[in-house]
Design a protein around this motif. Structure first.
Motif, PDB file in Angstrom:
ATOM      1  N   LEU A   1      65.406 -88.538  80.386  1.00  0.00           N
ATOM      2  CA  LEU A   1      66.184 -89.431  79.535  1.00  0.00           C
ATOM      3  C   LEU A   1      65.268 -90.370  78.762  1.00  0.00           C
ATOM      4  O   LEU A   1      64.108 -90.553  79.119  1.00  0.00           O
ATOM      5  N   LYS A   2      65.833 -91.001  77.757  1.00  0.00           N
ATOM      6  CA  LYS A   2      65.109 -92.052  77.054  1.00  0.00           C
ATOM      7  C   LYS A   2      64.868 -93.190  78.038  1.00  0.00           C
ATOM      8  O   LYS A   2      65.603 -93.359  79.006  1.00  0.00           O
ATOM      9  N   GLU A   3      63.849 -93.984  77.782  1.00  0.00           N
ATOM     10  CA  GLU A   3      63.425 -95.014  78.729  1.00  0.00           C
ATOM     11  C   GLU A   3      64.553 -95.983  79.090  1.00  0.00           C
ATOM     12  O   GLU A   3      64.776 -96.267  80.264  1.00  0.00           O
ATOM     13  N   GLN A   4      65.270 -96.490  78.112  1.00  0.00           N
ATOM     14  CA  GLN A   4      66.344 -97.451  78.400  1.00  0.00           C
ATOM     15  C   GLN A   4      67.467 -96.812  79.214  1.00  0.00           C
ATOM     16  O   GLN A   4      67.985 -97.412  80.148  1.00  0.00           O
ATOM     17  N   GLU A   5      67.839 -95.572  78.869  1.00  0.00           N
ATOM     18  CA  GLU A   5      68.884 -94.875  79.617  1.00  0.00           C
ATOM     19  C   GLU A   5      68.451 -94.669  81.063  1.00  0.00           C
ATOM     20  O   GLU A   5      69.241 -94.828  81.992  1.00  0.00           O
ATOM     21  N   ARG A   6      67.197 -94.324  81.264  1.00  0.00           N
ATOM     22  CA  ARG A   6      66.660 -94.101  82.602  1.00  0.00           C
ATOM     23  C   ARG A   6      66.722 -95.381  83.434  1.00  0.00           C
ATOM     24  O   ARG A   6      67.197 -95.374  84.562  1.00  0.00           O
TER      25      ARG A   6
END
Length: 164
Positions: A109-114
């Motif tokens: 996932l993208k960093e923020q989603e993770r």
């Protein structure tokens, strides 16, 4: 609240959070120590109403600092530390594979989603606490969480149909 009590109550959750981010036992242990060291240095300077969320924020920034310092974390296979006579080696291997696949899906996932997914779903922080830790609007956090969950579910469904 004293730091000793905060340590006893939160050390395992912080370790699991940092392990999920780094996928490395030793890095997670070092980051937990770094987070509590920073907490020790700054706890008296702040009036903290929610020490759990504050410790997660400190741990998050310790991880970000390490990531920036190294530019890229070396990801190793997680160490299996369970010694249960009831579990068969096959069962442990399947559980380890499933967990590793889920971590790989989360890390895609993208960093923020993770980060949002790990804080809200794995560590069960409230939306408000997670938004404070990541310094983002609560509605933005909910959007990242929804997208992250959807992407992970799609990957799990793809893998399940490929196995059938």
């Amino acid at each position: 609240m004293e730091l000793d009590q905060a340590y006893r109550e939160n050390v395992n959750d912080l370790y699991r959070y940092l392990y999920a981010l780094s996928k490395d036992h030793f890095i997670a242990e070092d980051l937990v120590q770094e987070a509590f060291y920073r907490a020790y240095l700054h706890l008296e300077d702040y009036e903290i109403s929610n020490i759990r969320a504050w410790l997660f924020k400190v741990a998050y920034y310790a991880f970000i600092d390490l990531q920036r310092k190294n530019k890229r974390l070396v990801i190793q296979e997680p160490m299996e530390e369970r010694n249960s006579s009831k579990e068969t080696p096959e069962k442990r291997l399947l559980e380890k594979e499933s967990f590793q696949l889920l971590l790989n899906d989360i890390h895609s996932l993208k960093e923020q989603e993770r980060h949002v997914l790990l804080l809200c779903d794995l560590h069960q922080l409230t939306y408000n606490e997670a938004a404070e830790i990541l310094e983002m609007n609560q509605n933005t956090l909910k959007s990242h969480l929804h997208r992250g969950r959807r992407k992970v579910m799609e990957k799990v469904k793809e893998r399940k149909t490929a196995d059938e």
